[in-house]
Design an enzyme around this catalytic site. Structure first.
Site, mmCIF file in Angstrom:
data_model
loop_
_atom_site.group_PDB
_atom_site.id
_atom_site.type_symbol
_atom_site.label_atom_id
_atom_site.label_comp_id
_atom_site.label_asym_id
_atom_site.label_seq_id
_atom_site.Cartn_x
_atom_site.Cartn_y
_atom_site.Cartn_z
ATOM 1 N N THR A 163 39.728 60.855 -7.228
ATOM 2 C CA THR A 163 39.729 59.538 -6.584
ATOM 3 C C THR A 163 41.050 59.256 -5.879
ATOM 4 O OG1 THR A 163 40.215 58.626 -8.775
ATOM 5 C CG2 THR A 163 37.948 58.450 -7.989
ATOM 6 N N TYR A 210 30.035 51.529 -11.034
ATOM 7 C CA TYR A 210 29.277 50.369 -10.561
ATOM 8 C C TYR A 210 27.950 50.168 -11.290
ATOM 9 C CZ TYR A 210 27.162 46.832 -7.597
ATOM 10 O OH TYR A 210 26.569 45.685 -7.155
ATOM 11 N N TYR A 229 35.667 62.459 -16.930
ATOM 12 C CA TYR A 229 36.758 61.601 -16.469
ATOM 13 C C TYR A 229 36.402 60.171 -16.812
ATOM 14 C CZ TYR A 229 40.145 59.443 -13.218
ATOM 15 O OH TYR A 229 41.150 58.691 -12.654
ATOM 16 N N ARG A 261 38.147 51.636 -13.015
ATOM 17 C CA ARG A 261 37.522 51.895 -11.724
ATOM 18 C C ARG A 261 36.001 51.881 -11.803
ATOM 19 N NH1 ARG A 261 40.319 54.177 -7.330
ATOM 20 N NH2 ARG A 261 42.516 54.624 -7.696
ATOM 21 N N LYS A 309 39.517 63.946 -19.012
ATOM 22 C CA LYS A 309 40.681 63.199 -18.534
ATOM 23 C C LYS A 309 40.474 61.772 -19.002
ATOM 24 C CE LYS A 309 43.031 61.536 -14.356
ATOM 25 N NZ LYS A 309 43.032 61.501 -12.863
ATOM 26 N N ILE A 351 46.680 64.843 -16.136
ATOM 27 C CA ILE A 351 46.283 64.940 -14.730
ATOM 28 C C ILE A 351 46.912 63.730 -14.048
ATOM 29 C CG2 ILE A 351 44.386 64.940 -13.076
ATOM 30 C CD1 ILE A 351 42.700 66.383 -15.172
#
Length: 293
Positions: A49, A112, A138, A143, A167, A209
């Site tokens: 991202t 979302y 992840y 987000r 992650k 990361i």
């Protein structure tokens, strides 16, 4: 060899440089790849991202992946980001993107849609079955809008072949400790929170990361290696010098912060694709003052 061994240390979630006209700046990308590798990071993550992937077309992704493999030239492992909230489209991507030279796939939890934990489990199970490379989960609820609970991540780690790591960027130390307590031996747990990375290494994480390692690859990867060696006197000394930078990197958004740093360092031009825009001028001035120090 498990991802815990192959990807131990610092991975860089590399930005995608753009030109003034909005095209991908491959010359700047090559310079950034060489800068990062020269300064000692263990691996590169392309099309995360931080690379503004929601604004990048399928054709551009293919070009970026192939270019990255070419310029990295096997000097370090490359992880490719393939994430989203359309499970069946992602399966198609895993079958059509040029992933032969990738070490693993980093896949963000569906955003979302806010699926249930069972929906998240089944999403990753389908991706793992389709993927030619191990999947790194992840978790970034800030987000995506939905946490990937430790219980779900551990269920995936124990029950689904081809799930190789996570992650973890939930900014939740208790959740991190739960993951580390009950993970299988092969399962890599990497930090996705630069500002918490040092303390998470003390809990037993396998590395980071990182966004910050785009612009501070030597100092950040030295800090991570010190933490992995449990030399926290050295790790703290290095980390303390970057605390202000962590704030500036994420004060408005990512990757506007890191692109501002990289632009001031002369590595890229400070262009983003809408809806992302460069840092506000007052914050950019703070970046300049920090770098001058």
């Amino acid at each position: 060899m498990s991802l815990r061994q192959t990807l131990r240390g610092t991975g860089v979630a590399i930005v995608t440089p753009f030109t003034k006209t909005g095209k991908i700046d491959f010359s700047a990308l090559e310079s950034l790849i060489n800068f990062i590798i020269k300064n000692g990071v263990e691996y590169i993550v392309t099309l995360g991202t931080t690379g503004e992937t929601p604004t990048i077309s399928k054709e551009e992704k293919i070009d970026i992946i192939n270019f990255t493999f070419e310029k990295v030239d096997s000097r370090v492992p490359v992880v490719v980001g393939v994430g989203g909230n359309n499970t069946h489209e992602l399966v198609k991507d895993l079958n059509t993107l040029p992933l032969d030279k990738a070490t693993a796939i980093l896949s963000a939890s569906p955003y979302y849609s806010k699926p249930s934990q069972e929906g998240i489990f089944l999403h990753y199970e389908m991706l793992a079955k389709a993927s030619p490379k191990p999947i790194i989960l992840y978790n970034v609820p800030g987000r995506t809008g939905r946490n990937l609970d430790a219980a779900t991540a551990l269920r995936l780690a124990h029950e689904v072949p081809n799930i190789g790591g996570i992650k973890e960027a939930a900014n939740n130390m208790v959740q991190c400790m739960q993951l580390l307590k009950d993970r299988p031996d092969h399962f890599m747990v990497a930090s996705g929170d630069d500002d918490l990375a040092m303390t998470q290494l003390a809990c037993g994480m396998d590395g980071v990361i990182s966004v910050a390692a785009n612009c501070f690859p030597r100092k950040f990867s030295d800090m991570v290696r010190a933490g992995l060696d449990f030399d926290f006197t050295k790790a703290k000394e290095l980390n303390d010098t970057m605390l202000e930078a962590y704030y500036l990197l994420f004060a408005e958004n990512n990757p506007a912060g890191v692109k501002s740093f990289l632009a001031e360092m002369g590595l890229i031009e400070n262009y983003l694709r809408l809806p992302m825009v460069p840092l506000s001028e007052p914050l950019r001035e703070k970046v300049v003052r920090y770098l001058r120090k």
